[in-house]
Scaffold this motif. Structure first.
Motif, PDB file in Angstrom:
ATOM      1  N   PRO A 249       0.824  -1.212   0.000  1.00  8.70           N
ATOM      2  CA  PRO A 249       0.000   0.000   0.000  1.00  8.70           C
ATOM      3  C   PRO A 249       0.862   1.267   0.000  1.00  8.70           C
ATOM      4  O   PRO A 249       2.016   1.263   0.402  1.00  8.70           O
ATOM      5  CB  PRO A 249      -0.774  -0.122   1.315  1.00  8.70           C
ATOM      6  N   TYR A 250       0.273   2.348  -0.485  1.00  9.51           N
ATOM      7  CA  TYR A 250       0.877   3.670  -0.366  1.00  9.51           C
ATOM      8  C   TYR A 250      -0.243   4.695  -0.322  1.00  9.51           C
ATOM      9  O   TYR A 250      -1.367   4.439  -0.779  1.00  9.51           O
ATOM     10  CB  TYR A 250       1.847   3.952  -1.522  1.00  9.51           C
ATOM     11  N   ARG A 251       0.065   5.843   0.254  1.00  6.62           N
ATOM     12  CA  ARG A 251      -0.940   6.883   0.404  1.00  6.62           C
ATOM     13  C   ARG A 251      -0.999   7.751  -0.837  1.00  6.62           C
ATOM     14  O   ARG A 251       0.018   8.217  -1.351  1.00  6.62           O
ATOM     15  CB  ARG A 251      -0.620   7.746   1.624  1.00  6.62           C
ATOM     16  N   ASP A 252      -2.199   7.971  -1.348  1.00  9.20           N
ATOM     17  CA  ASP A 252      -2.452   8.862  -2.485  1.00  9.20           C
ATOM     18  C   ASP A 252      -3.499   9.877  -2.036  1.00  9.20           C
ATOM     19  O   ASP A 252      -4.690   9.598  -2.027  1.00  9.20           O
ATOM     20  CB  ASP A 252      -2.946   8.067  -3.696  1.00  9.20           C
ATOM     21  N   ASN A 253      -2.985  11.055  -1.611  1.00 11.23           N
ATOM     22  CA  ASN A 253      -3.853  12.080  -1.015  1.00 11.23           C
ATOM     23  C   ASN A 253      -4.537  11.515   0.230  1.00 11.23           C
ATOM     24  O   ASN A 253      -3.885  11.157   1.190  1.00 11.23           O
ATOM     25  CB  ASN A 253      -4.859  12.617  -2.033  1.00 11.23           C
ATOM     26  N   ASP A 254      -5.864  11.400   0.200  1.00 10.06           N
ATOM     27  CA  ASP A 254      -6.585  10.987   1.399  1.00 10.06           C
ATOM     28  C   ASP A 254      -7.053   9.540   1.349  1.00 10.06           C
ATOM     29  O   ASP A 254      -7.919   9.144   2.125  1.00 10.06           O
ATOM     30  CB  ASP A 254      -7.782  11.903   1.634  1.00 10.06           C
ATOM     31  N   HIS A 255      -6.522   8.731   0.434  1.00  9.54           N
ATOM     32  CA  HIS A 255      -6.931   7.330   0.416  1.00  9.54           C
ATOM     33  C   HIS A 255      -5.713   6.444   0.151  1.00  9.54           C
ATOM     34  O   HIS A 255      -4.639   6.921  -0.222  1.00  9.54           O
ATOM     35  CB  HIS A 255      -8.020   7.072  -0.647  1.00  9.54           C
ATOM     36  N   THR A 256      -5.874   5.144   0.347  1.00  9.78           N
ATOM     37  CA  THR A 256      -4.802   4.169   0.185  1.00  9.78           C
ATOM     38  C   THR A 256      -4.918   3.502  -1.174  1.00  9.78           C
ATOM     39  O   THR A 256      -6.000   3.053  -1.574  1.00  9.78           O
ATOM     40  CB  THR A 256      -4.871   3.097   1.284  1.00  9.78           C
ATOM     41  N   ALA A 257      -3.789   3.455  -1.893  1.00 11.44           N
ATOM     42  CA  ALA A 257      -3.717   2.761  -3.179  1.00 11.44           C
ATOM     43  C   ALA A 257      -2.686   1.645  -3.076  1.00 11.44           C
ATOM     44  O   ALA A 257      -2.000   1.514  -2.059  1.00 11.44           O
ATOM     45  CB  ALA A 257      -3.348   3.741  -4.289  1.00 11.44           C
ATOM     46  N   TRP A 258      -2.607   0.854  -4.148  1.00 10.60           N
ATOM     47  CA  TRP A 258      -1.706  -0.306  -4.138  1.00 10.60           C
ATOM     48  C   TRP A 258      -0.670  -0.155  -5.248  1.00 10.60           C
ATOM     49  O   TRP A 258      -0.990   0.221  -6.373  1.00 10.60           O
ATOM     50  CB  TRP A 258      -2.508  -1.611  -4.320  1.00 10.60           C
ATOM     51  N   MET A 259       0.570  -0.452  -4.906  1.00 12.32           N
ATOM     52  CA  MET A 259       1.666  -0.269  -5.856  1.00 12.32           C
ATOM     53  C   MET A 259       1.646  -1.318  -6.953  1.00 12.32           C
ATOM     54  O   MET A 259       1.397  -2.499  -6.696  1.00 12.32           O
ATOM     55  CB  MET A 259       3.013  -0.356  -5.135  1.00 12.32           C
ATOM     56  N   ALA A 260       1.947  -0.862  -8.165  1.00 15.71           N
ATOM     57  CA  ALA A 260       2.210  -1.787  -9.260  1.00 15.71           C
ATOM     58  C   ALA A 260       3.652  -2.276  -9.156  1.00 15.71           C
ATOM     59  O   ALA A 260       4.444  -1.787  -8.347  1.00 15.71           O
ATOM     60  CB  ALA A 260       1.969  -1.092 -10.601  1.00 15.71           C
ATOM     61  N   GLU A 261       4.017  -3.226 -10.017  1.00 21.50           N
ATOM     62  CA  GLU A 261       5.349  -3.833  -9.923  1.00 21.50           C
ATOM     63  C   GLU A 261       6.449  -2.806 -10.147  1.00 21.50           C
ATOM     64  O   GLU A 261       7.461  -2.801  -9.435  1.00 21.50           O
ATOM     65  CB  GLU A 261       5.473  -4.968 -10.936  1.00 21.50           C
ATOM     66  N   HIS A 262       6.284  -1.912 -11.116  1.00 21.54           N
ATOM     67  CA  HIS A 262       7.326  -0.929 -11.385  1.00 21.54           C
ATOM     68  C   HIS A 262       7.445   0.084 -10.237  1.00 21.54           C
ATOM     69  O   HIS A 262       8.521   0.620  -9.977  1.00 21.54           O
ATOM     70  CB  HIS A 262       7.054  -0.202 -12.704  1.00 21.54           C
ATOM     71  N   GLN A 263       6.353   0.332  -9.513  1.00 25.07           N
ATOM     72  CA  GLN A 263       6.410   1.228  -8.361  1.00 25.07           C
ATOM     73  C   GLN A 263       7.155   0.569  -7.196  1.00 25.07           C
ATOM     74  O   GLN A 263       7.888   1.234  -6.461  1.00 25.07           O
ATOM     75  CB  GLN A 263       4.996   1.622  -7.937  1.00 25.07           C
ATOM     76  N   ILE A 264       6.949  -0.746  -7.031  1.00 23.98           N
ATOM     77  CA  ILE A 264       7.681  -1.470  -5.985  1.00 23.98           C
ATOM     78  C   ILE A 264       9.177  -1.445  -6.284  1.00 23.98           C
ATOM     79  O   ILE A 264      10.010  -1.233  -5.388  1.00 23.98           O
ATOM     80  CB  ILE A 264       7.166  -2.913  -5.869  1.00 23.98           C
ATOM     81  N   GLU A 265       9.528  -1.640  -7.536  1.00 26.98           N
ATOM     82  CA  GLU A 265      10.937  -1.596  -7.924  1.00 26.98           C
ATOM     83  C   GLU A 265      11.546  -0.230  -7.615  1.00 26.98           C
ATOM     84  O   GLU A 265      12.652  -0.131  -7.069  1.00 26.98           O
ATOM     85  CB  GLU A 265      11.067  -1.910  -9.413  1.00 26.98           C
ATOM     86  N   ARG A 266      10.817   0.829  -7.949  1.00 25.53           N
ATOM     87  CA  ARG A 266      11.305   2.186  -7.683  1.00 25.53           C
ATOM     88  C   ARG A 266      11.421   2.438  -6.171  1.00 25.53           C
ATOM     89  O   ARG A 266      12.393   3.061  -5.701  1.00 25.53           O
ATOM     90  CB  ARG A 266      10.361   3.211  -8.313  1.00 25.53           C
ATOM     91  N   ALA A 267      10.462   1.936  -5.409  1.00 22.63           N
ATOM     92  CA  ALA A 267      10.504   2.134  -3.956  1.00 22.63           C
ATOM     93  C   ALA A 267      11.717   1.454  -3.342  1.00 22.63           C
ATOM     94  O   ALA A 267      12.357   2.003  -2.434  1.00 22.63           O
ATOM     95  CB  ALA A 267       9.215   1.603  -3.321  1.00 22.63           C
ATOM     96  N   TYR A 268      12.069   0.256  -3.825  1.00 27.75           N
ATOM     97  CA  TYR A 268      13.253  -0.428  -3.311  1.00 27.75           C
ATOM     98  C   TYR A 268      14.530   0.302  -3.715  1.00 27.75           C
ATOM     99  O   TYR A 268      15.489   0.379  -2.936  1.00 27.75           O
ATOM    100  CB  TYR A 268      13.286  -1.869  -3.796  1.00 27.75           C
ATOM    101  N   ARG A 269      14.571   0.842  -4.938  1.00 23.40           N
ATOM    102  CA  ARG A 269      15.752   1.611  -5.346  1.00 23.40           C
ATOM    103  C   ARG A 269      15.941   2.823  -4.444  1.00 23.40           C
ATOM    104  O   ARG A 269      17.051   3.148  -4.028  1.00 23.40           O
ATOM    105  CB  ARG A 269      15.626   2.047  -6.808  1.00 23.40           C
ATOM    106  N   ASP A 270      14.839   3.505  -4.131  1.00 26.23           N
ATOM    107  CA  ASP A 270      14.924   4.664  -3.239  1.00 26.23           C
ATOM    108  C   ASP A 270      15.379   4.248  -1.843  1.00 26.23           C
ATOM    109  O   ASP A 270      16.163   4.950  -1.197  1.00 26.23           O
ATOM    110  CB  ASP A 270      13.568   5.370  -3.161  1.00 26.23           C
ATOM    111  N   ARG A 271      14.895   3.126  -1.375  1.00 25.84           N
ATOM    112  CA  ARG A 271      15.268   2.636  -0.041  1.00 25.84           C
ATOM    113  C   ARG A 271      16.758   2.320   0.022  1.00 25.84           C
ATOM    114  O   ARG A 271      17.454   2.726   0.958  1.00 25.84           O
ATOM    115  CB  ARG A 271      14.442   1.402   0.281  1.00 25.84           C
ATOM    116  N   PHE A 272      17.272   1.594  -0.969  1.00 30.20           N
ATOM    117  CA  PHE A 272      18.687   1.248  -0.981  1.00 30.20           C
ATOM    118  C   PHE A 272      19.550   2.492  -1.122  1.00 30.20           C
ATOM    119  O   PHE A 272      20.651   2.567  -0.555  1.00 30.20           O
ATOM    120  CB  PHE A 272      18.978   0.270  -2.107  1.00 30.20           C
ATOM    121  N   ALA A 273      19.065   3.483  -1.875  1.00 32.50           N
ATOM    122  CA  ALA A 273      19.822   4.726  -2.015  1.00 32.50           C
ATOM    123  C   ALA A 273      19.900   5.477  -0.685  1.00 32.50           C
ATOM    124  O   ALA A 273      20.942   6.039  -0.338  1.00 32.50           O
ATOM    125  CB  ALA A 273      19.181   5.614  -3.091  1.00 32.50           C
ATOM    126  N   ARG A 274      18.797   5.486   0.086  1.00 30.94           N
ATOM    127  CA  ARG A 274      18.812   6.136   1.395  1.00 30.94           C
ATOM    128  C   ARG A 274      19.791   5.450   2.330  1.00 30.94           C
ATOM    129  O   ARG A 274      20.547   6.103   3.059  1.00 30.94           O
ATOM    130  CB  ARG A 274      17.411   6.143   2.009  1.00 30.94           C
TER     131      ARG A 274
END
Length: 243
Positions: free
Chosen positions: A22-47
């Motif tokens: 899940p991720y927050r989109d304004n005032d509701h919860t949405a679900w990540m697609a595969e490419h969004q999960i990949e981007r989120a992990y890249r950001d995490r490893f970069a941090r």
């Protein structure tokens, strides 16, 4: 530590597991697609990589400082604490009074932790004159007694972003009749002194975090480097007493 997976079982097959991110989109919860999960992990490893680089930078700078002031081979306690979400530059500027309050509160807290230890920690060893009069640095306050030949060398830094750096000489020579250690000599280190250094460092990191009102977890790194003598400091008055 995003992204975070949510696991659940299927209604018809209890052994079948499914996972969504899940991720927050304004005032509701949405679900990540595969490419969004990949981007989120890249950001995490970069941090994580940036945080490790920042901690290593503090370790390298402090090691260079203690090496430049070493007049004989010495073993050191060196520790760095950095919040996972540090304060941005310009968000807060610590005053000298703030730094004094942090150090005095840390000394009081550490005294309770190692009340049974006979060896004073870095906060006591640096002396009240230095502890209560930190020098301004680059977005930090610095307490060190590297210029004093009579005491154990100690460095404590309180950074505006929440980082704490502490270093202490573990192989300080007390006996006036002892010879200076050579390059290949075994350096004896007191276990009680290392414990006292850990207590003081943890207390300082906690009090600094409390003063800045940081709600982030802390990344702690501690090591015992050995400092070779600096070629530019081949002679220093022999230390006796104190420390």
């Amino acid at each position: 530590m995003a992204p975070h997976f949510v696991y659940g079982g299927a209604a018809r097959d209890k052994e079948q597991q499914a996972a969504v991110v899940p991720y927050r989109d304004n005032d509701h919860t949405a679900w990540m697609a595969e490419h969004q999960i990949e981007r989120a992990y890249r950001d995490r490893f970069a941090r994580v990589g940036r945080a490790e680089e920042e901690i290593q930078r503090h370790i390298d700078l402090t090691t260079q400082t203690i090496t430049a002031h070493a007049y004989a081979p010495s073993a050191w306690f060196l520790a760095v604490s950095r919040p996972q979400r540090p304060l941005p530059r310009g968000a807060y500027t610590m005053s000298r009074d703030d730094a004094r309050e942090v150090l005095e509160a840390a000394k009081t807290r550490a005294r309770v932790l190692h009340a049974r230890e006979l060896v004073p920690g870095p906060l006591v060893g640096m002396g009240p004159d230095i502890r209560l009069n930190p020098r301004p640095g680059l977005r930090r306050w610095v307490c060190n007694n590297l210029q004093s030949p009579m005491n154990r060398e100690i460095i404590t830094e309180l950074h505006y972003d929440g980082t704490v750096v502490m270093a202490a000489n573990l192989s300080f020579i007390r006996d006036a009749g002892a010879e200076l250690p050579g390059q290949d000599d075994v350096l004896r280190v007191s276990e009680r002194l290392v414990t006292a250094c850990c207590y003081d460092f943890i207390a300082t990191a906690q009090e600094h975090q409390r003063k800045l009102r940081l709600d982030s977890t802390l990344q702690l790194t501690a090591l015992r480097p050995q400092a070779p003598p600096s070629p530019t400091r081949t002679h220093r008055p022999f230390p006796c007493g104190g420390g």
